[in-house]
Write a protein that holds these residues in place. Structure first.
Motif, mmCIF file in Angstrom:
data_model
loop_
_atom_site.group_PDB
_atom_site.id
_atom_site.type_symbol
_atom_site.label_atom_id
_atom_site.label_comp_id
_atom_site.label_asym_id
_atom_site.label_seq_id
_atom_site.Cartn_x
_atom_site.Cartn_y
_atom_site.Cartn_z
ATOM 1 N N ASP A 51 0.824 -1.210 0.000
ATOM 2 C CA ASP A 51 0.000 0.000 0.000
ATOM 3 C C ASP A 51 0.858 1.259 0.000
ATOM 4 O OD1 ASP A 51 -2.198 -1.664 0.058
ATOM 5 O OD2 ASP A 51 -2.645 -1.305 2.185
ATOM 6 N N LEU A 52 1.955 1.233 0.754
ATOM 7 C CA LEU A 52 2.851 2.385 0.793
ATOM 8 C C LEU A 52 3.445 2.648 -0.589
ATOM 9 C CD1 LEU A 52 4.216 4.601 2.429
ATOM 10 C CD2 LEU A 52 5.913 2.915 3.171
ATOM 11 N N ALA A 53 3.869 1.588 -1.273
ATOM 12 C CA ALA A 53 4.419 1.738 -2.627
ATOM 13 C C ALA A 53 3.365 2.297 -3.578
ATOM 14 C CB ALA A 53 4.939 0.391 -3.135
ATOM 15 N N LEU A 54 2.127 1.855 -3.439
ATOM 16 C CA LEU A 54 1.037 2.372 -4.266
ATOM 17 C C LEU A 54 0.850 3.869 -4.014
ATOM 18 C CD1 LEU A 54 -1.404 1.957 -6.177
ATOM 19 C CD2 LEU A 54 -2.746 1.379 -4.142
ATOM 20 N N GLY A 55 0.832 4.248 -2.753
ATOM 21 C CA GLY A 55 0.648 5.655 -2.406
ATOM 22 C C GLY A 55 1.775 6.553 -2.868
ATOM 23 N N PRO A 85 7.007 -1.942 -12.775
ATOM 24 C CA PRO A 85 6.074 -2.732 -13.590
ATOM 25 C C PRO A 85 4.928 -3.336 -12.763
ATOM 26 C CG PRO A 85 8.322 -3.316 -14.129
ATOM 27 C CD PRO A 85 8.380 -2.407 -12.928
ATOM 28 N N ASN A 86 5.198 -3.673 -11.505
ATOM 29 C CA ASN A 86 4.163 -4.164 -10.596
ATOM 30 C C ASN A 86 4.632 -3.911 -9.171
ATOM 31 O OD1 ASN A 86 5.638 -6.572 -9.552
ATOM 32 N ND2 ASN A 86 5.373 -7.340 -11.641
ATOM 33 N N ARG A 87 3.805 -4.267 -8.211
ATOM 34 C CA ARG A 87 4.158 -4.025 -6.814
ATOM 35 C C ARG A 87 4.450 -5.317 -6.056
ATOM 36 N NH1 ARG A 87 -0.337 -1.176 -7.277
ATOM 37 N NH2 ARG A 87 -1.345 -2.303 -5.583
ATOM 38 N N ARG A 88 4.810 -6.365 -6.751
ATOM 39 C CA ARG A 88 5.224 -7.582 -6.053
ATOM 40 C C ARG A 88 6.503 -7.298 -5.273
ATOM 41 N NH1 ARG A 88 3.951 -10.570 -11.261
ATOM 42 N NH2 ARG A 88 1.865 -11.384 -10.881
ATOM 43 N N MET A 114 9.761 -7.500 -7.289
ATOM 44 C CA MET A 114 9.916 -6.417 -8.264
ATOM 45 C C MET A 114 10.258 -5.105 -7.574
ATOM 46 S SD MET A 114 10.121 -5.361 -11.317
ATOM 47 C CE MET A 114 9.510 -6.736 -12.286
ATOM 48 N N LEU A 115 9.567 -4.778 -6.497
ATOM 49 C CA LEU A 115 9.867 -3.533 -5.787
ATOM 50 C C LEU A 115 11.285 -3.548 -5.232
ATOM 51 C CD1 LEU A 115 6.505 -2.836 -3.935
ATOM 52 C CD2 LEU A 115 7.480 -1.548 -5.853
ATOM 53 N N CYS A 116 11.701 -4.691 -4.707
ATOM 54 C CA CYS A 116 13.079 -4.795 -4.217
ATOM 55 C C CYS A 116 14.063 -4.574 -5.352
ATOM 56 C CB CYS A 116 13.307 -6.154 -3.548
ATOM 57 S SG CYS A 116 12.503 -6.286 -1.930
ATOM 58 N N HIS A 117 13.794 -5.154 -6.500
ATOM 59 C CA HIS A 117 14.668 -4.981 -7.667
ATOM 60 C C HIS A 117 14.716 -3.508 -8.080
ATOM 61 C CE1 HIS A 117 16.585 -5.694 -11.517
ATOM 62 N NE2 HIS A 117 15.607 -5.020 -12.080
ATOM 63 N N VAL A 118 13.567 -2.882 -8.229
ATOM 64 C CA VAL A 118 13.492 -1.490 -8.685
ATOM 65 C C VAL A 118 14.210 -0.556 -7.716
ATOM 66 C CG1 VAL A 118 11.873 0.433 -9.032
ATOM 67 C CG2 VAL A 118 11.417 -1.796 -10.083
ATOM 68 N N LEU A 119 14.098 -0.820 -6.412
ATOM 69 C CA LEU A 119 14.687 0.075 -5.414
ATOM 70 C C LEU A 119 16.068 -0.370 -4.939
ATOM 71 C CD1 LEU A 119 11.505 0.930 -3.333
ATOM 72 C CD2 LEU A 119 12.612 2.291 -5.117
ATOM 73 N N GLY A 120 16.611 -1.437 -5.530
ATOM 74 C CA GLY A 120 17.951 -1.879 -5.175
ATOM 75 C C GLY A 120 18.049 -2.530 -3.804
ATOM 76 N N VAL A 121 16.966 -3.147 -3.362
ATOM 77 C CA VAL A 121 16.947 -3.819 -2.065
ATOM 78 C C VAL A 121 17.375 -5.266 -2.260
ATOM 79 C CG1 VAL A 121 15.471 -4.605 -0.173
ATOM 80 C CG2 VAL A 121 15.147 -2.319 -1.146
ATOM 81 N N GLU A 122 18.383 -5.678 -1.506
ATOM 82 C CA GLU A 122 18.873 -7.051 -1.600
ATOM 83 C C GLU A 122 17.798 -8.019 -1.107
ATOM 84 O OE1 GLU A 122 22.381 -9.801 0.300
ATOM 85 O OE2 GLU A 122 22.672 -7.641 0.220
ATOM 86 N N MET A 123 17.629 -9.094 -1.862
ATOM 87 C CA MET A 123 16.641 -10.113 -1.522
ATOM 88 C C MET A 123 17.248 -11.480 -1.809
ATOM 89 S SD MET A 123 12.717 -10.177 -2.787
ATOM 90 C CE MET A 123 11.551 -11.290 -2.047
ATOM 91 N N PRO A 124 18.146 -11.946 -0.921
ATOM 92 C CA PRO A 124 18.892 -13.166 -1.215
ATOM 93 C C PRO A 124 18.093 -14.460 -1.089
ATOM 94 C CG PRO A 124 19.521 -12.318 0.928
ATOM 95 C CD PRO A 124 18.578 -11.329 0.314
ATOM 96 N N ALA A 125 17.032 -14.501 -0.303
ATOM 97 C CA ALA A 125 16.280 -15.745 -0.091
ATOM 98 C C ALA A 125 14.817 -15.523 -0.465
ATOM 99 C CB ALA A 125 16.403 -16.199 1.365
ATOM 100 N N TRP A 126 14.483 -15.778 -1.705
ATOM 101 C CA TRP A 126 13.124 -15.576 -2.189
ATOM 102 C C TRP A 126 12.198 -16.671 -1.687
ATOM 103 C CZ3 TRP A 126 11.684 -12.471 -6.768
ATOM 104 C CH2 TRP A 126 12.655 -11.541 -7.096
ATOM 105 N N HIS A 127 11.000 -16.281 -1.389
ATOM 106 C CA HIS A 127 9.915 -17.202 -1.025
ATOM 107 C C HIS A 127 10.247 -18.118 0.143
ATOM 108 C CE1 HIS A 127 7.381 -15.648 -4.098
ATOM 109 N NE2 HIS A 127 8.262 -15.907 -5.017
#
Length: 167
Positions: A116-120, A126-129, A132-145
């Motif tokens: 919701d914060l990203a939407l606001g 491309p989407n708010r998953r 994707m948001l981590c990728h767009v903002l350069g946030v490291e996400m080493p362990a998905w799901h």
């Protein structure tokens, strides 16, 4: 950004999306102090009672505690600050359903949803998953799901979103 209460980033992994029949099989909680430092990580697998699982999932969860064995620990951690989740209402609704099966319910907890914060903030994405948001903002996400990996990524995403909001 200055704040006085901790964040409690959560993520649950579930057997599906239907709150009436699906169950939580993994939860991750990351507690962050007001200065932004991780003060605790909690993660556990949960063996869903009365739910048919795939062979792979059943073998991974055969030694895991059932929800009733960890419910108190989970609720105690959620009460320590403002709960943060990516699509937080899903995580909280699933937790509430599990607690209702035990004859209780989720206590009222303040929460913030990074989706919701990203939407606001009208982010150019491309989407708010979460990924994707981590990728767009350069946030490291080493362990998905994984629940703990997604909770950690959510906490880092929140910090980036709050910086954008301040600016």
């Amino acid at each position: 950004m200055s704040r006085s209460t901790p964040w409690v980033a959560i993520d649950v992994e579930t057997t599906g999306l239907a709150v009436e029949r699906d169950r939580i099989y993994e939860i991750g909680i990351v507690s962050i102090d007001p200065a932004g430092r991780v003060i605790e990580k909690y993660e556990t697998l949960i063996r869903p009672v009365g739910h048919e699982l795939s062979e792979r999932l059943a073998s991974n969860l055969s030694e895991a505690p059932v929800f009733s064995e960890v419910a108190g620990d989970i609720v105690e951690r959620l009460r320590r600050g403002t709960v943060v989740g990516h699509v937080a209402t899903f995580d909280l609704t699933m937790l509430d359903a599990e607690l209702h099966r035990l004859g209780s319910g989720l206590p009222e907890v303040p929460y913030l949803c990074t989706n919701d914060l990203a939407l606001g903030l009208h982010l150019d994405s491309p989407n708010r998953r979460l990924g994707m948001l981590c990728h767009v903002l350069g946030v490291e996400m080493p362990a998905w799901h994984t629940a703990i990996g997604d909770a950690e990524a959510t906490s880092r995403l929140l910090e980036q979103l709050l910086q954008i909001a301040e600016n």
